[in-house]
Design an enzyme around this catalytic site. Structure first.
Site, mmCIF file in Angstrom:
data_model
loop_
_atom_site.group_PDB
_atom_site.id
_atom_site.type_symbol
_atom_site.label_atom_id
_atom_site.label_comp_id
_atom_site.label_asym_id
_atom_site.label_seq_id
_atom_site.Cartn_x
_atom_site.Cartn_y
_atom_site.Cartn_z
ATOM 1 C CB SER A 264 33.936 39.167 38.643
ATOM 2 O OG SER A 264 32.729 38.417 38.585
ATOM 3 C CE LYS A 265 33.417 40.247 29.777
ATOM 4 N NZ LYS A 265 32.443 39.185 29.566
ATOM 5 N NE ARG A 266 33.055 33.608 36.419
ATOM 6 C CZ ARG A 266 33.198 33.071 37.641
ATOM 7 N NH1 ARG A 266 32.199 32.454 38.215
ATOM 8 N NH2 ARG A 266 34.351 33.164 38.257
#
Ligand code: GLU
Length: 511
Positions: A264-266
């Site tokens: 994910s971007k996170r």
């Protein structure tokens, strides 16, 4: 065989994720290899999620990556328009076709009624919380209402949707080119909405209608779309398009570096690597993200890295240009298992590609950086520096970041080297060396070396013992490229002045 026509069909709901670039790449590779056509279709029917600038961002990203589009919003083509919001009438027409053939129906249920259905199902302990072949018989739709009642409601202008009538108890079989046979019983599927109350199609209807109308031969997309594929197969059947159905290939997920779950971007933010190809400023949150491009990744390195996330050539070869990828690619060699996203591998590819650049190409990067710093430098000097630094960098900006000492007299010195190496012997040699260099009339790496050897020989101190002290005096650093070449590049006068400065400012350790 059918002409190969593939499409990349992103929704402009934000920046293009790196996984999307891989999907586009695999489509592109197949198209080029088979002499086919690569289409970019913008799937913008969900107005709530539309993000301004996202469409341009997608195109710029593909341009940068070298993924060329043959037909699309910008390029045009025989099946234009390629933006779904401009094709509304086609979806309406096709929804009508399904209504007439009995494969779809109008549903008038309000949100509250749907919610009440859900509550009833929950209370009854049913795991089928959906509008299905069973529940549709108790809801307000054109199947339960009379023809007059239906017409009256339609004429009255109330909100309605058009739903797909999932056939009862049928097994849907799909032969995925990557996952093999996937089969699902229709009791597990719900009567999906095809047309929303705002007159826009849902993803499913628009996607299938367009793939058919645009004569798509292969649907290559992320695994997250696999659960939708049986519905798409049923839609092809309902339209009577079964023989023109594209082949499906659902690509494995991109996983976090440790393999635990989807990337994910996170995760990327937390681990400090980009998730988007180019810089992106989110117009909603204002959040700024740095792209692969701006981080110093070369497009050819990123492409090579992405190609290997899920595919492999079956040989030891790792470095593949786009043309080589086009030749070697095959859907059969895409794995089912999720691909771990290893950013170190991306950096390794970047190093490899940087090394293949000519000094002239690299000098362009360095000169650009120097311009920002207001430092003038000749082409010849820049090329010499690049030749020296090439093997030592991962990103082009490091030519400047790790090579500042070529242009600026160091103001600070690596403490640990000073403590260990700046001793009486070093001071003796460096003082004599400075004086010897000052007297030279010609100067280059060879002369610098010879002179140093003469000085150390006459003082009877091993050159090896003082070399790091000399390096720290000249560059401020404990390590770096060939010291004699550094001296050649900065030149005799600068060598003398830096050594004078170091001798004055570095505290001598009493040995
Ligand atoms: N619009 C979908 C997406 O954003 C396309 C999925 C597909 O390729 O069918 O990913």
């Amino acid at each position: 065989m059918k002409d190969v026509r593939v499409r990349f069909a992103p929704s402009p709901t934000g920046a293009l994720h790196i996984g999307g670039v891989r999907t586009a790449l695999y489509n592109f590779l197949l198209a080029r290899q088979q002499g086919g056509t690569m289409i970019l279709r913008i799937e913008d029917t969900d107005q709530n999620r539309y993000v301004p600038g996202a469409e341009e961002y997608i195109m710029e990203s593909l341009d940068w990556a070298g993924i060329k589009i043959d037909e699309g919003v910008r390029e045009g083509g025989p099946y234009a328009p390629y933006r779904q919001s401009e094709r509304k009438h086609l979806y309406q027409q096709h929804a009508q076709q399904l209504l007439s053939s009995g494969h779809a129906y109008y549903a008038f249920d309000t949100e509250q009624e749907i919610e009440a259905l859900r509550e009833r199902q929950k209370a009854a302990g049913s795991d089928q919380q959906q509008y299905s072949s069973v529940t549709r018989t108790v809801m307000r739709n054109s199947l339960t209402l009379s023809a007059e009642e239906t017409k009256k409601l339609l004429d009255s202008g109330v909100n309605y949707v058009i739903r797909f009538k999932i056939p009862e108890n049928e097994t849907v079989v799909l032969n995925d080119l990557i996952r093999g046979e996937v089969s699902v019983n229709t009791t597990q599927l719900d009567d999906k909405v095809l047309m929303k109350s705002d007159g826009m199609p849902t993803y499913h209807l628009a996607n299938v209608v367009d793939d058919y109308l645009m004569k798509i031969s292969h649907v290559i997309r992320g695994e997250e779309w696999l659960p939708s594929a049986p519905l798409h197969v049923l839609l092809y059947k309902a339209f009577g398009w079964e023989k023109d159905m594209p082949r499906f290939a659902h690509l494995p997920l991109l996983l976090k570096p440790d393999g635990n779950g989807k990337l994910s971007k996170r995760d990327a933010d937390r681990m400090g690597f980009p998730i988007f190809p180019l810089n992106w400023a989110d117009p909603k949150t204002g959040e700024q993200s740095t792209g692969y491009k701006e981080s110093g990744y070369l497009p050819e390195a990123l492409i090579n890295f992405l190609a290997f996330l899920g595919w492999n050539p079956g040989t030891e070869q790792e470095i593949f240009s786009m043309d080589e990828l086009i030749r070697a690619f095959s859907i059969e060699r895409i794995g089912k298992a999720g691909a771990k996203f290893d950013i170190q591998k991306a950096q390794w590819f970047n190093q490899q590609y940087l090394r293949t650049k000519t000094n002239q190409e690299l000098a362009a990067f360095l000169l650009e950086q120097l311009k920002l710093e207001n430092i003038s430098c000749t082409q010849e000097k820049a090329e010499k520096i690049c030749a020296l630094m090439k093997e030592r960098i991962t990103f082009p900006q490091e030519l400047w970041e790790h090579g500042k000492f070529f242009f600026r007299t160091p103001e600070s010195f690596d403490e640990s080297v000073v403590t260990k190496k700046w001793n009486d012997d070093a001071v003796k040699v460096i003082t004599a060396y400075r004086d010897a260099v000052e007297r030279l009339s010609a100067f280059d790496a060879g002369i610098a070396k010879e002179t140093l050897e003469q000085v150390t020989a006459s003082l009877q101190i091993g050159t090896g013992k003082i070399l790091q002290a000399l390096r720290v005096a000249l560059s401020g650093l404990g390590g770096g490229p060939d010291l004699m070449m550094i001296m050649e590049i900065i030149g005799k006068d600068e060598v003398v002045s830096r050594l004078t400065f170091a001798l004055k400012n570095l505290k001598q350790k009493v040995s």
